[in-house]
Design a protein around this motif. Structure first.
Motif, PDB file in Angstrom:
ATOM      1  N   ASP A   1       0.426  -1.113   0.068  1.00 15.58           N
ATOM      2  CA  ASP A   1       0.230   0.000  -0.068  1.00 15.58           C
ATOM      3  C   ASP A   1       1.149   1.689   0.007  1.00 15.58           C
ATOM      4  O   ASP A   1       0.381   2.253   0.059  1.00 15.58           O
ATOM      5  N   ARG A   2       2.368   0.945  -0.351  1.00 14.87           N
ATOM      6  CA  ARG A   2       3.013   2.247  -0.154  1.00 14.87           C
ATOM      7  C   ARG A   2       3.420   2.863  -1.819  1.00 14.87           C
ATOM      8  O   ARG A   2       3.977   3.912  -1.899  1.00 14.87           O
ATOM      9  N   PHE A   3       2.307   1.931  -2.133  1.00 13.29           N
ATOM     10  CA  PHE A   3       3.223   1.933  -3.420  1.00 13.29           C
ATOM     11  C   PHE A   3       1.635   2.130  -4.403  1.00 13.29           C
ATOM     12  O   PHE A   3       0.380   1.506  -4.566  1.00 13.29           O
ATOM     13  N   GLU A   4       1.389   2.225  -5.694  1.00 12.91           N
ATOM     14  CA  GLU A   4       0.410   2.339  -6.784  1.00 12.91           C
ATOM     15  C   GLU A   4       0.718   1.922  -8.487  1.00 12.91           C
ATOM     16  O   GLU A   4       2.076   2.275  -8.818  1.00 12.91           O
ATOM     17  N   ILE A   5      -0.100   1.315  -8.506  1.00  6.60           N
ATOM     18  CA  ILE A   5       0.557   0.928 -10.351  1.00  6.60           C
ATOM     19  C   ILE A   5      -0.356   2.007 -11.562  1.00  6.60           C
ATOM     20  O   ILE A   5      -1.449   2.610 -10.764  1.00  6.60           O
ATOM     21  N   VAL A   6       0.440   2.766 -11.621  1.00  8.31           N
ATOM     22  CA  VAL A   6      -0.639   4.393 -12.536  1.00  8.31           C
ATOM     23  C   VAL A   6      -0.825   4.445 -13.969  1.00  8.31           C
ATOM     24  O   VAL A   6      -1.346   5.391 -14.949  1.00  8.31           O
ATOM     25  N   ALA A   7      -0.442   3.059 -14.366  1.00  5.62           N
ATOM     26  CA  ALA A   7      -0.733   2.902 -16.105  1.00  5.62           C
ATOM     27  C   ALA A   7      -1.330   1.457 -16.262  1.00  5.62           C
ATOM     28  O   ALA A   7      -0.346   0.801 -15.420  1.00  5.62           O
ATOM     29  N   PRO A   8      -2.398   0.735 -17.004  1.00  4.74           N
ATOM     30  CA  PRO A   8      -2.023  -0.427 -17.215  1.00  4.74           C
ATOM     31  C   PRO A   8      -0.822  -0.930 -18.436  1.00  4.74           C
ATOM     32  O   PRO A   8      -0.118  -0.366 -18.578  1.00  4.74           O
ATOM     33  N   HIS A   9      -1.348  -2.402 -17.731  1.00  5.39           N
ATOM     34  CA  HIS A   9       0.450  -2.669 -18.185  1.00  5.39           C
ATOM     35  C   HIS A   9       0.673  -4.330 -18.891  1.00  5.39           C
ATOM     36  O   HIS A   9       0.729  -4.892 -18.380  1.00  5.39           O
ATOM     37  N   PRO A  10      -0.037  -4.056 -21.022  1.00  8.11           N
ATOM     38  CA  PRO A  10      -0.611  -5.148 -20.858  1.00  8.11           C
ATOM     39  C   PRO A  10       0.539  -5.968 -21.782  1.00  8.11           C
ATOM     40  O   PRO A  10       0.829  -6.997 -21.842  1.00  8.11           O
ATOM     41  N   PHE A  11       1.810  -5.176 -21.735  1.00  9.56           N
ATOM     42  CA  PHE A  11       3.404  -5.970 -22.193  1.00  9.56           C
ATOM     43  C   PHE A  11       4.234  -6.892 -20.986  1.00  9.56           C
ATOM     44  O   PHE A  11       4.373  -6.739 -20.105  1.00  9.56           O
ATOM     45  N   GLY A  12       5.210  -5.551 -20.926  1.00  6.78           N
ATOM     46  CA  GLY A  12       6.418  -6.054 -20.651  1.00  6.78           C
ATOM     47  C   GLY A  12       6.646  -4.809 -19.604  1.00  6.78           C
ATOM     48  O   GLY A  12       7.728  -4.887 -19.354  1.00  6.78           O
ATOM     49  N   LEU A  13       6.301  -3.583 -19.436  1.00  9.28           N
ATOM     50  CA  LEU A  13       6.665  -2.772 -19.038  1.00  9.28           C
ATOM     51  C   LEU A  13       5.686  -1.775 -17.970  1.00  9.28           C
ATOM     52  O   LEU A  13       3.936  -2.078 -18.376  1.00  9.28           O
ATOM     53  N   VAL A  14       5.774  -1.553 -16.322  1.00  8.42           N
ATOM     54  CA  VAL A  14       5.215  -1.340 -15.258  1.00  8.42           C
ATOM     55  C   VAL A  14       5.290   0.109 -14.591  1.00  8.42           C
ATOM     56  O   VAL A  14       6.580  -0.386 -14.450  1.00  8.42           O
ATOM     57  N   CYS A  15       4.687   0.254 -14.503  1.00  8.00           N
ATOM     58  CA  CYS A  15       4.748   2.515 -14.550  1.00  8.00           C
ATOM     59  C   CYS A  15       4.305   2.553 -12.916  1.00  8.00           C
ATOM     60  O   CYS A  15       3.105   1.699 -12.779  1.00  8.00           O
ATOM     61  N   PHE A  16       4.759   2.859 -12.563  1.00 10.53           N
ATOM     62  CA  PHE A  16       4.486   2.775 -11.040  1.00 10.53           C
ATOM     63  C   PHE A  16       5.316   4.266  -9.904  1.00 10.53           C
ATOM     64  O   PHE A  16       6.093   4.281 -10.811  1.00 10.53           O
ATOM     65  N   ARG A  17       4.388   3.681  -8.540  1.00 12.51           N
ATOM     66  CA  ARG A  17       5.276   5.417  -7.969  1.00 12.51           C
ATOM     67  C   ARG A  17       5.143   4.783  -6.488  1.00 12.51           C
ATOM     68  O   ARG A  17       4.025   4.069  -6.340  1.00 12.51           O
ATOM     69  N   LEU A  18       5.614   5.387  -5.626  1.00 11.63           N
ATOM     70  CA  LEU A  18       5.084   5.225  -3.979  1.00 11.63           C
ATOM     71  C   LEU A  18       4.034   6.816  -4.121  1.00 11.63           C
ATOM     72  O   LEU A  18       3.948   7.035  -4.437  1.00 11.63           O
ATOM     73  N   HIS A  19       3.499   5.880  -2.961  1.00  9.70           N
ATOM     74  CA  HIS A  19       2.584   7.592  -2.538  1.00  9.70           C
ATOM     75  C   HIS A  19       2.873   8.134  -1.761  1.00  9.70           C
ATOM     76  O   HIS A  19       3.457   8.329  -0.074  1.00  9.70           O
ATOM     77  N   ALA A  20       4.274   8.743  -2.459  1.00 16.03           N
ATOM     78  CA  ALA A  20       5.210  10.038  -2.088  1.00 16.03           C
ATOM     79  C   ALA A  20       5.143  11.182  -3.125  1.00 16.03           C
ATOM     80  O   ALA A  20       4.477  11.522  -4.261  1.00 16.03           O
ATOM     81  N   ASP A  21       5.060  11.854  -2.571  1.00 18.36           N
ATOM     82  CA  ASP A  21       5.715  13.709  -3.458  1.00 18.36           C
ATOM     83  C   ASP A  21       7.185  13.307  -4.729  1.00 18.36           C
ATOM     84  O   ASP A  21       7.748  11.937  -4.076  1.00 18.36           O
ATOM     85  N   ASP A  22       6.568  14.162  -6.077  1.00 17.64           N
ATOM     86  CA  ASP A  22       7.405  13.962  -6.651  1.00 17.64           C
ATOM     87  C   ASP A  22       9.061  14.011  -6.368  1.00 17.64           C
ATOM     88  O   ASP A  22       9.604  13.203  -6.934  1.00 17.64           O
TER      89      ASP A  22
END
Length: 506
Positions: free
Chosen positions: A388-409
């Protein structure tokens, strides 16, 4: 170098490469060098007298490999994979030894015809339409392909007037805000001017092109007296691997006589798996299509496959025939001159290495490789979602995962900085809905689930340290599991951001 010397030193090079691949996971992923450091270690001038080959190979170990970013490293996860394989390297070795010039059929009949066959094989493996058959060529990259496509599209729309007047007519080109930067470059190189490129908004659920906005832009241009000439749709955008609605875009292009180019540089090869053929829905409406086997299909750089269905427009746009080339090819439909399907006159043959890859692995082996990359990305994304410290920010139908911390930039940027400067792995980042987002790409030839487990442990260890001293964590946003689109393709060219360090471009 005599044949015997070549044999002896060739064996040494093959042994060196085999040892390099075997020991690669023991090396740092990226080098700890400053700009100019490698150049400063080399002599200012070439040697006056020849040197023993053993010294050359020793200096590769001493001077070159310590300064390499190892794209074949199993922890090189920041970019789309640049896969390689033994059969590809051996095919490239044969090509280098033959050193063929394949600009004309008569200059190289066997490799010209082999190239046509392997392009047909690949089109069949990807489930591409029958109209692509016989219309393939191996470019260096999909970036060259988009410029070739644009040149052919301009000729089809303007004919000889295009050759004479060029940018005098207000031709316009369209792609989404997530389209690759090579499209803008092609518009610039073609002499149209960057103000002729129209950026189409993307959908908020998955950053794919909005056809309603495309239609509005096209109709506004027509009303203003401009001439819409090409739409570049994307199957697997660089930033997040979104897939544009090619079928709807194609119908709009047919309605207005616009050339449709499909850029599937990274993701297109996924269609070797029948369950992934959905990505090619509507491709039968495309005038041109590009995919890079050198990204995810175990074929070494460079190898960009391209198909153009309107060969008349392509040939008319590309052909120049001086006296020293006239009459060099028999007037026969099977005698294709590859110079007429590309920008350069000379043609570097890439067919042998792709032929070797397709034959060594077979369709079954290639599907297994693609499926493994997709499964690894899916498993990694599951780890991210479960924390729960992280989130997925875009669909990932292939081999790329876009994610980030629940924190500022700033905290997310610091996470990336610490990861990439550790030398243990490489990630990259993009900007999704104005937020700093990390990118992890699977699919490397040597990358396994054990490597991704190690990467996740490293990510979470650093994240724990950062969150212990960071400002209050940002609350999850509604719908953030799929994320919002960026306002444009903004994968940063400076991925490390370390003063005095090495900067890696996308």
């Amino acid at each position: 170098m005599s044949a015997e010397e070549f044999r002896r030193h060739g064996y040494a090079v093959v042994d060196w490469l085999a040892r390099y691949w075997t020991d690669l996971d023991q090396r740092p992923v990226t080098p700890d060098v400053a700009p100019g450091q490698v150049a400063a270690s080399l002599p200012e001038r070439a040697p006056e007298h020849g040197e023993p080959f053993e010294d050359l190979l020793a200096d590769v170990d001493r001077l070159i490999t310590p300064g390499l970013a190892h794209w074949q490293h199993p922890m090189f996860l920041g970019h789309f994979p640049m896969t390689n394989s033994g059969p590809s390297v051996l095919g490239e070795l044969l090509t280098a030894g033959l050193n063929p010039q394949a600009m004309l059929w008569s200059a190289n009949p066997a490799l010209t015809e082999l190239e046509g066959v392997v392009c047909d094989w690949l089109a069949d493996l990807l489930g591409l339409p029958a109209s692509f058959r016989g219309n393939g060529v191996l470019q260096d990259t999909a970036s060259a392909g988009v410029l070739v496509a644009l040149t052919a599209a301009l000729w089809r729309r303007g004919g000889e007037d295009w050759r004479r007047h060029g940018a005098g007519t207000r031709y316009t080109v369209y792609t989404s805000t997530e389209g690759n930067c090579s499209i803008a470059k092609a518009v610039r190189v073609a002499g149209l001017g960057e103000d002729r490129l129209r950026l189409v908004d993307v959908d908020h659920h998955a950053p794919a092109m909005r056809v309603d906005h495309l239609r509005a832009l096209v109709e506004a241009d027509i009303a203003a007296g401009n001439v819409p000439v090409m739409v570049a749709a994307t199957v697997g955008t660089t930033s997040t691997t979104a897939v544009d609605p090619v079928a709807e875009i194609g119908e709009l292009c047919r309605e207005h006589g616009i050339w449709l180019h499909v850029d599937a540089a990274y993701a297109g090869v996924a269609a070797v798996c029948p369950e992934m053929r959905w990505i090619h829905h509507g491709v039968e409406l495309a005038d041109s299509y590009c995919v890079n086997p050198h990204k995810w299909l175990l074929t070494g750089l460079d190898c960009g496959a391209m198909w153009v269905t309107d060969q008349r427009a392509l040939t008319a746009a590309m052909t120049t025939t001086p006296a020293y080339l006239s009459g060099s090819t028999a007037p026969h439909p099977a005698a294709v001159d590859l110079r007429d399907r590309q920008l350069p006159l000379g043609h570097r043959s890439r067919a042998l290495k792709l032929w070797f890859v397709l034959r060594w692995y077979g369709a079954e082996g290639l599907r297994a490789h693609i499926r493994e990359g997709i499964a690894l990305a899916r498993d990694f994304a599951a780890k991210v979602r479960a924390d729960d410290r992280f989130e997925i920010v875009a669909p990932h139908p292939f081999g790329l995962v876009c994610f980030r911390l629940h924190a500022d930039d700033a905290t997310n940027a610091e996470l990336l900085r610490r990861l990439t400067t550790s030398g243990e792995l490489l990630l990259s980042h993009t900007d999704v809905h104005g937020r700093h987002t990390l990118r992890l790409a699977t699919g490397g030839t040597a990358t396994t689930s054990a490597h991704l487990d190690l990467a996740w442990r490293k990510i979470t260890d650093i994240a724990a340290d950062l969150l212990a001293v960071a400002p209050d964590a940002e609350a999850p946003r509604p719908g953030s599991a799929v994320g919002q689109p960026s306002a444009g393709l903004r994968v940063q060219e400076d991925l490390c951001g370390v003063e005095g360090g090495v900067h890696f471009g996308q």
